[in-house]
Design an enzyme around this catalytic site. Structure first.
Site, mmCIF file in Angstrom:
data_model
loop_
_atom_site.group_PDB
_atom_site.id
_atom_site.type_symbol
_atom_site.label_atom_id
_atom_site.label_comp_id
_atom_site.label_asym_id
_atom_site.label_seq_id
_atom_site.Cartn_x
_atom_site.Cartn_y
_atom_site.Cartn_z
ATOM 1 N N TRP A 135 0.082 8.358 -6.781
ATOM 2 C CA TRP A 135 1.014 9.661 -6.812
ATOM 3 C C TRP A 135 2.024 9.441 -5.595
ATOM 4 O O TRP A 135 2.999 9.676 -5.581
ATOM 5 C CB TRP A 135 0.710 10.731 -7.285
ATOM 6 C CG TRP A 135 -0.360 10.650 -8.397
ATOM 7 C CD1 TRP A 135 -0.231 10.065 -9.472
ATOM 8 C CD2 TRP A 135 -1.377 11.421 -8.639
ATOM 9 N NE1 TRP A 135 -1.092 10.231 -10.454
ATOM 10 C CE2 TRP A 135 -1.969 11.232 -9.864
ATOM 11 C CE3 TRP A 135 -2.264 12.565 -7.983
ATOM 12 C CZ2 TRP A 135 -2.976 11.784 -10.470
ATOM 13 C CZ3 TRP A 135 -3.199 13.389 -8.517
ATOM 14 C CH2 TRP A 135 -3.533 12.908 -9.716
ATOM 15 N N HIS B 123 3.736 8.330 7.717
ATOM 16 C CA HIS B 123 3.021 7.742 8.849
ATOM 17 C C HIS B 123 2.269 8.784 9.595
ATOM 18 O O HIS B 123 1.175 8.360 10.358
ATOM 19 C CB HIS B 123 4.208 6.871 9.651
ATOM 20 C CG HIS B 123 4.351 5.614 8.980
ATOM 21 N ND1 HIS B 123 4.202 4.203 9.602
ATOM 22 C CD2 HIS B 123 4.863 5.345 7.867
ATOM 23 C CE1 HIS B 123 4.710 3.388 9.011
ATOM 24 N NE2 HIS B 123 5.073 3.934 7.807
#
Length: 344
Positions: free
Chosen positions: A187, A74
């Site tokens: 990924w 985040h």
């Protein structure tokens, strides 16, 4: 859960870092008796000891390890190419108020007392915690880590963290703004293999996104057996009892722009470990320059036993395959009754 529970070659950001695989020829013995390639990195060993003792319950791959990786994500994606500065920790009263930072206040509350003792900048501490926590997870890569981030000067703006209810087009655009291409996004989602949902659906807290080293496979399994409320908060019901799929994860697995990258990651642990590590390194140094490589202080994760296999009672006929350009990997099925995935 293990890590597997967290092709286009893309150059890493911030070339000043170099590769974590670079041979280090200089060894420094720190006051703690541990060794590193750089004297500046000696300051990290006492912090790592604090993290392991007071945050990670003696070195467990538990909820705090999952949370440390989540808040680092985040922080990194939260402000485009200037993001990996720890603002989500330093300006937590602002950023935890953002709708897209659900539960970050709980993570901040756990990490804050240790951060105050660390002597590190908010960015260095937050991304060190993510690397150390991930290193506690068997089968995970040893994440690269660098220090030297200055203190953040302002909170990140709102609405820069993708949500599971966002469209794939919108999520890819948000990542493109930060310098990531589609395969790197897939990924990075390997992190969901050591993750669980708490507020995605508050009726089923602690619900994992896979069983054990099976994330990319299990997202593709057909069926709706999980007794949650279903899809209203961004989850898609999983065919495995006790498990949840994020709406965006399932959409990525089916979208023509990403489905083959998703399938490619199913049964090659070495491949996805390397790609996740590289993409995570890129995320953790966004907007940073002049950092000191301290990757050698990060714990070395235990190895992954493998292999990837269908959960009991499932087979290839249960796969919702969207990539037809390459054959689906040949996998065995675990013997026994259909499993129930425990909460974390």
């Amino acid at each position: 859960m293990t890590f597997g529970r967290l092709a286009i070659l893309v150059g890493l950001a911030a070339s000043q870092l170099g590769s974590a695989a670079t041979i280090q020829r200089r060894t420094v013995t720190c006051p703690t008796g541990q060794t590193t390639a750089n004297q500046a990195c000696c300051a990290l060993f006492p912090v790592i000891d604090l993290l392991q003792k007071d945050l990670f319950d003696g070195g467990e791959c538990g909820e705090e390890a999952h949370s440390a990786l989540r808040i680092a994500f985040h922080d990194g994606i939260g402000f485009s190419k200037q993001g990996a500065d720890g603002s989500i920790l330093a300006f937590n009263t602002t950023e935890t108020g953002y709708r897209k930072n659900l539960l970050i206040d709980d993570i901040v509350a756990s990490q804050w007392p240790i951060f105050e003792q660390s002597g590190l900048s908010a960015g260095d501490f937050l991304h060190l915690a993510a690397a150390v926590g991930t290193g506690n997870c068997p089968g995970a890569p040893r994440l690269p880590y660098s220090m030297g981030r200055p203190a953040p000067v302002a909170p990140a703006p709102d609405l820069t963290v993708p949500e599971p209810t966002d469209s794939i087009t919108d999520i890819l655009a948000r990542f493109a703004d930060a310098g990531f291409v589609a395969p790197e996004v897939i990924w990075l989602l390997a992190s969901h293999s050591i993750a669980a949902a708490d507020k995605v659906d508050p009726t089923i807290p602690g619900t994992p996104f896979d069983s054990d080293t099976q994330f990319y496979l299990e997202v593709l399994l057909k069926g709706n057996q999980f007794p949650g409320t279903g899809q209203q908060n961004g989850e898609v019901l999983s065919p495995l009892a006790g498990e949840m799929r994020l709406q965006s994860d399932f959409a990525f697995s089916q979208d023509s722009r990403t489905a083959c990258f998703w399938q490619e990651a199913i049964n090659d642990q070495a491949f996805i470990m390397q790609k996740f590590s590289a993409a995570m390194q890129k995320l953790q140094v966004l907007g940073q320059t002049g950092l000191t490589d301290c990757s050698d202080v990060i714990p070395i994760p235990k190895s992954f036993a493998g292999p990837i296999s269908y959960p009991a009672s499932f087979a290839e006929t249960d796969v919702q395959q969207a990539c037809t350009a390459t054959p689906f990997p040949s996998l065995a099925t675990v013997a026994g009754p259909a499993p129930t995935v425990p909460p974390v």
